[in-house]
Design a protein around this motif. Structure first.
Motif, PDB file in Angstrom:
ATOM      1  N   LYS A 141      12.529  75.892  10.155  1.00 30.37           N
ATOM      2  CA  LYS A 141      12.302  75.752   8.717  1.00 30.37           C
ATOM      3  C   LYS A 141      13.226  74.709   8.080  1.00 30.37           C
ATOM      4  N   GLN A 142      14.271  74.279   8.809  1.00 27.56           N
ATOM      5  CA  GLN A 142      15.192  73.272   8.278  1.00 27.56           C
ATOM      6  C   GLN A 142      14.895  71.860   8.778  1.00 27.56           C
ATOM      7  N   ILE A 143      14.056  71.756   9.807  1.00 27.70           N
ATOM      8  CA  ILE A 143      13.900  70.461  10.480  1.00 27.70           C
ATOM      9  C   ILE A 143      13.353  69.388   9.545  1.00 27.70           C
ATOM     10  N   ARG A 144      12.357  69.700   8.752  1.00 29.40           N
ATOM     11  CA  ARG A 144      11.777  68.690   7.870  1.00 29.40           C
ATOM     12  C   ARG A 144      12.816  68.171   6.876  1.00 29.40           C
ATOM     13  N   MET A 145      13.576  69.082   6.265  1.00 28.06           N
ATOM     14  CA  MET A 145      14.594  68.685   5.301  1.00 28.06           C
ATOM     15  C   MET A 145      15.688  67.860   5.973  1.00 28.06           C
ATOM     16  N   ARG A 146      16.186  68.329   7.135  1.00 31.91           N
ATOM     17  CA  ARG A 146      17.251  67.610   7.833  1.00 31.91           C
ATOM     18  C   ARG A 146      16.777  66.224   8.265  1.00 31.91           C
ATOM     19  N   THR A 147      15.530  66.147   8.718  1.00 34.23           N
ATOM     20  CA  THR A 147      14.988  64.850   9.129  1.00 34.23           C
ATOM     21  C   THR A 147      14.976  63.877   7.961  1.00 34.23           C
ATOM     22  N   ALA A 148      14.535  64.336   6.791  1.00 35.38           N
ATOM     23  CA  ALA A 148      14.494  63.465   5.613  1.00 35.38           C
ATOM     24  C   ALA A 148      15.900  63.014   5.221  1.00 35.38           C
ATOM     25  N   GLN A 149      16.869  63.918   5.304  1.00 32.78           N
ATOM     26  CA  GLN A 149      18.247  63.555   4.968  1.00 32.78           C
ATOM     27  C   GLN A 149      18.778  62.493   5.920  1.00 32.78           C
ATOM     28  N   ILE A 150      18.609  62.733   7.219  1.00 24.66           N
ATOM     29  CA  ILE A 150      19.119  61.799   8.235  1.00 24.66           C
ATOM     30  C   ILE A 150      18.438  60.447   8.098  1.00 24.66           C
ATOM     31  N   TRP A 151      17.131  60.451   7.903  1.00 25.23           N
ATOM     32  CA  TRP A 151      16.354  59.205   7.753  1.00 25.23           C
ATOM     33  C   TRP A 151      16.913  58.377   6.603  1.00 25.23           C
ATOM     34  N   ASN A 152      17.149  59.018   5.465  1.00 29.85           N
ATOM     35  CA  ASN A 152      17.663  58.309   4.299  1.00 29.85           C
ATOM     36  C   ASN A 152      19.048  57.735   4.556  1.00 29.85           C
ATOM     37  N   TRP A 153      19.917  58.512   5.196  1.00 27.86           N
ATOM     38  CA  TRP A 153      21.275  58.026   5.455  1.00 27.86           C
ATOM     39  C   TRP A 153      21.286  56.852   6.432  1.00 27.86           C
ATOM     40  N   ILE A 154      20.426  56.898   7.448  1.00 29.41           N
ATOM     41  CA  ILE A 154      20.413  55.813   8.436  1.00 29.41           C
ATOM     42  C   ILE A 154      19.853  54.532   7.838  1.00 29.41           C
ATOM     43  N   TYR A 155      18.696  54.625   7.163  1.00 28.77           N
ATOM     44  CA  TYR A 155      17.956  53.416   6.795  1.00 28.77           C
ATOM     45  C   TYR A 155      18.140  52.978   5.352  1.00 28.77           C
ATOM     46  N   ALA A 156      18.284  53.909   4.421  1.00 25.41           N
ATOM     47  CA  ALA A 156      18.484  53.528   3.029  1.00 25.41           C
ATOM     48  C   ALA A 156      19.957  53.282   2.713  1.00 25.41           C
ATOM     49  N   ARG A 157      20.855  54.043   3.366  1.00 28.03           N
ATOM     50  CA  ARG A 157      22.281  53.935   3.080  1.00 28.03           C
ATOM     51  C   ARG A 157      23.057  53.185   4.153  1.00 28.03           C
ATOM     52  N   GLY A 158      22.521  53.106   5.355  1.00 36.95           N
ATOM     53  CA  GLY A 158      23.171  52.319   6.403  1.00 36.95           C
ATOM     54  C   GLY A 158      24.405  52.951   7.014  1.00 36.95           C
ATOM     55  N   VAL A 159      24.497  54.287   7.040  1.00 41.68           N
ATOM     56  CA  VAL A 159      25.698  54.915   7.593  1.00 41.68           C
ATOM     57  C   VAL A 159      25.713  54.809   9.120  1.00 41.68           C
ATOM     58  N   THR A 160      26.892  54.763   9.666  1.00 37.21           N
ATOM     59  CA  THR A 160      27.068  54.730  11.119  1.00 37.21           C
ATOM     60  C   THR A 160      27.842  55.935  11.626  1.00 37.21           C
ATOM     61  N   ASP A 161      28.193  56.838  10.715  1.00 37.01           N
ATOM     62  CA  ASP A 161      29.003  58.007  11.061  1.00 37.01           C
ATOM     63  C   ASP A 161      28.369  59.230  10.406  1.00 37.01           C
ATOM     64  N   PHE A 162      28.055  60.244  11.216  1.00 41.14           N
ATOM     65  CA  PHE A 162      27.458  61.460  10.664  1.00 41.14           C
ATOM     66  C   PHE A 162      28.369  62.099   9.610  1.00 41.14           C
ATOM     67  N   GLY A 163      29.669  61.875   9.714  1.00 39.14           N
ATOM     68  CA  GLY A 163      30.602  62.429   8.743  1.00 39.14           C
ATOM     69  C   GLY A 163      30.385  61.919   7.331  1.00 39.14           C
ATOM     70  N   ASP A 164      29.675  60.780   7.186  1.00 33.96           N
ATOM     71  CA  ASP A 164      29.417  60.215   5.860  1.00 33.96           C
ATOM     72  C   ASP A 164      28.155  60.763   5.209  1.00 33.96           C
ATOM     73  N   MET A 165      27.433  61.641   5.900  1.00 33.44           N
ATOM     74  CA  MET A 165      26.198  62.213   5.347  1.00 33.44           C
ATOM     75  C   MET A 165      26.557  63.381   4.439  1.00 33.44           C
ATOM     76  N   LEU A 166      26.908  63.047   3.197  1.00 34.33           N
ATOM     77  CA  LEU A 166      27.607  63.989   2.328  1.00 34.33           C
ATOM     78  C   LEU A 166      26.754  65.155   1.837  1.00 34.33           C
ATOM     79  N   ASN A 167      25.417  65.032   1.886  1.00 27.25           N
ATOM     80  CA  ASN A 167      24.588  66.160   1.462  1.00 27.25           C
ATOM     81  C   ASN A 167      24.163  67.042   2.638  1.00 27.25           C
ATOM     82  N   VAL A 168      24.782  66.799   3.796  1.00 29.23           N
ATOM     83  CA  VAL A 168      24.570  67.631   4.983  1.00 29.23           C
ATOM     84  C   VAL A 168      25.827  68.486   5.163  1.00 29.23           C
ATOM     85  N   SER A 169      25.633  69.752   5.498  1.00 31.44           N
ATOM     86  CA  SER A 169      26.779  70.654   5.616  1.00 31.44           C
ATOM     87  C   SER A 169      27.773  70.143   6.666  1.00 31.44           C
ATOM     88  N   LYS A 170      29.033  70.510   6.490  1.00 33.91           N
ATOM     89  CA  LYS A 170      30.089  70.038   7.392  1.00 33.91           C
ATOM     90  C   LYS A 170      29.825  70.490   8.826  1.00 33.91           C
TER      91      LYS A 170
END
Length: 407
Positions: A47-76
């Motif tokens: 039930k979380q996969i769709r939401m997590r996928t959208a978050q990761i997609w945005n961080w990789i391609y819209a924000r250009g992050v290279t470190d998962f630690g910078d994905m601030l709307n994803v839990s620690k």
């Protein structure tokens, strides 16, 4: 490359290289479904996969992050889980060269895959007033042995994965400060407004249609409105004429199409572009006429390198017009770019202008491409991943050839 033309691989003949033991998979270059499958494999609740996928997609391609630690709307805890399981690593930049005209060339190295070895490719950024064009590679080396092309002298090593193709775009955007919250390097030549990487051309090393699946996956990410968000009209796929794959490119990728034509007679094109022996001019142009979505607004670009006393006569220009009749088209005339050991010369400028006039009078746009990045071997037809190792005498020979062509 000494292998005969028949040895050229079919589009899916070269499989993706496997990863080595203990090597983390990357989430770069995966479709949303692919990211979802990877998340499921590490135990993320369905039930979380769709939401997590959208978050990761945005961080990789819209924000250009290279470190998962910078994905601030994803839990620690989730960020730590992702970092343990996956990577977002960019290709290694071995060398960066900047031309006197502002063109940039990156030599990028990808890690070994499975039992393989590290491989290198070149990617070029061309800044102009209204746009910034990134010339992206699809293969390490090439099988096509086009006689005027430096890349064709390097044997094919392997196809690039979708991750490695997309990685070139991400590196360019990183280096140019083309992601939010990142700054453009001081003094960098870039467009005066808008996206710094606004256009992509699959015109680097390799034949894109011999690596169809990976190129398709990468370009669909590049054109995704929630991903890299480039218009398909700003993405051009260039082919030397792999006729059976051209309809699929139109239907499944939908980008603009460019054809490396370079001759109007089969006997000459057989020499310049040996693939012509398999798919002659008439067959190639029939595929162009049937290209999905072809219209005056979505013209095919025909690339035509100008070779002195080879393909540059007025008769050649008139025959080119005749051959392309009925095809919405633009003809890019490319002054030949020299490289060490080549026997061709660039056509005289007056000859190129006369050729262009004939084509223009027939109603076709016929721009003469301004050579860019010649001094760093970044111009059309000059890419080769060993170029940074060129011997001093070869560089002197290149400089002499360029001086002769500008006289």
């Amino acid at each position: 490359m000494t292998a005969p033309l028949a040895a050229a691989p079919a589009a899916e003949a070269i499989q993706k290289p496997p990863r080595g033991a203990g090597e983390k998979p990357s989430l770069v270059g995966l479709s949303r479904a692919g990211i979802g499958a990877e998340l499921a494999a590490i135990g993320v609740e369905p039930k979380q996969i769709r939401m997590r996928t959208a978050q990761i997609w945005n961080w990789i391609y819209a924000r250009g992050v290279t470190d998962f630690g910078d994905m601030l709307n994803v839990s620690k805890d989730m960020r730590a889980t992702l970092a343990d399981a996956f990577t977002l690593a960019r290709p290694e930049i071995v060398a960066e060269q900047v031309s006197e005209d502002g063109t940039r060339k990156w030599l990028m190295r990808f890690p070994p895959r499975g039992a393989g070895r590290p491989v290198e490719i070149e990617t070029v950024y061309i800044p102009e007033i209204g746009r910034g064009t990134l010339c992206v590679s699809s293969q390490v080396g090439c099988t096509l042995t086009c006689s005027f092309c430096h890349t064709g002298t390097q044997k094919l090593v392997r196809n690039l994965t979708a991750e490695e193709i997309v990685g070139q775009i991400l590196v360019a955007r990183d280096r140019l400060g083309d992601f939010p919250d990142k700054s453009t390097p001081v003094g960098a030549a870039v467009p005066s407004e808008g996206r710094l990487v606004s256009n992509i051309v699959m015109m680097g090393m390799g034949e894109p249609l011999y690596n169809f699946d990976n190129v398709k996956e990468a370009l669909l990410i590049a054109s995704d409105g929630e991903g890299l968000s480039l218009s398909k009209r700003r993405i051009t796929l260039s082919t030397s004429g792999v006729v059976p794959m051209i309809p699929r490119a139109g239907e499944e990728i939908g980008s603009m199409l460019a054809i490396s034509l370079h001759a109007v007679r089969d006997d000459l094109r057989d020499i310049l572009v040996p693939l012509n022996k398999k798919y002659p001019i008439a067959e190639l142009l029939d595929a162009c006429r049937a290209y999905p979505g072809l219209s005056n607004a979505r013209r095919i670009t025909f690339e035509y390198v100008m070779l002195k006393d080879i393909n540059d006569s007025a008769a050649d220009a008139r025959e080119l017009v005749r051959l392309l009749r009925g095809i919405p088209a633009k003809i890019n005339l490319i002054p030949f770019n020299p490289w060490p050991g080549v026997n061709y010369q660039c056509s005289d400028w007056e000859t190129i202008e006369a050729f262009s006039d004939i084509v223009n009078r027939a109603g076709y746009a016929s721009p003469i491409r301004t050579p860019r990045g010649r001094d760093i071997l970044a111009a059309c037809g000059q890419l080769k991943s060993e170029s940074e190792r060129m011997r001093a005498r070869e560089r002197l020979a290149l400089e002499a050839m360029m001086a002769d062509s500008e006289d």
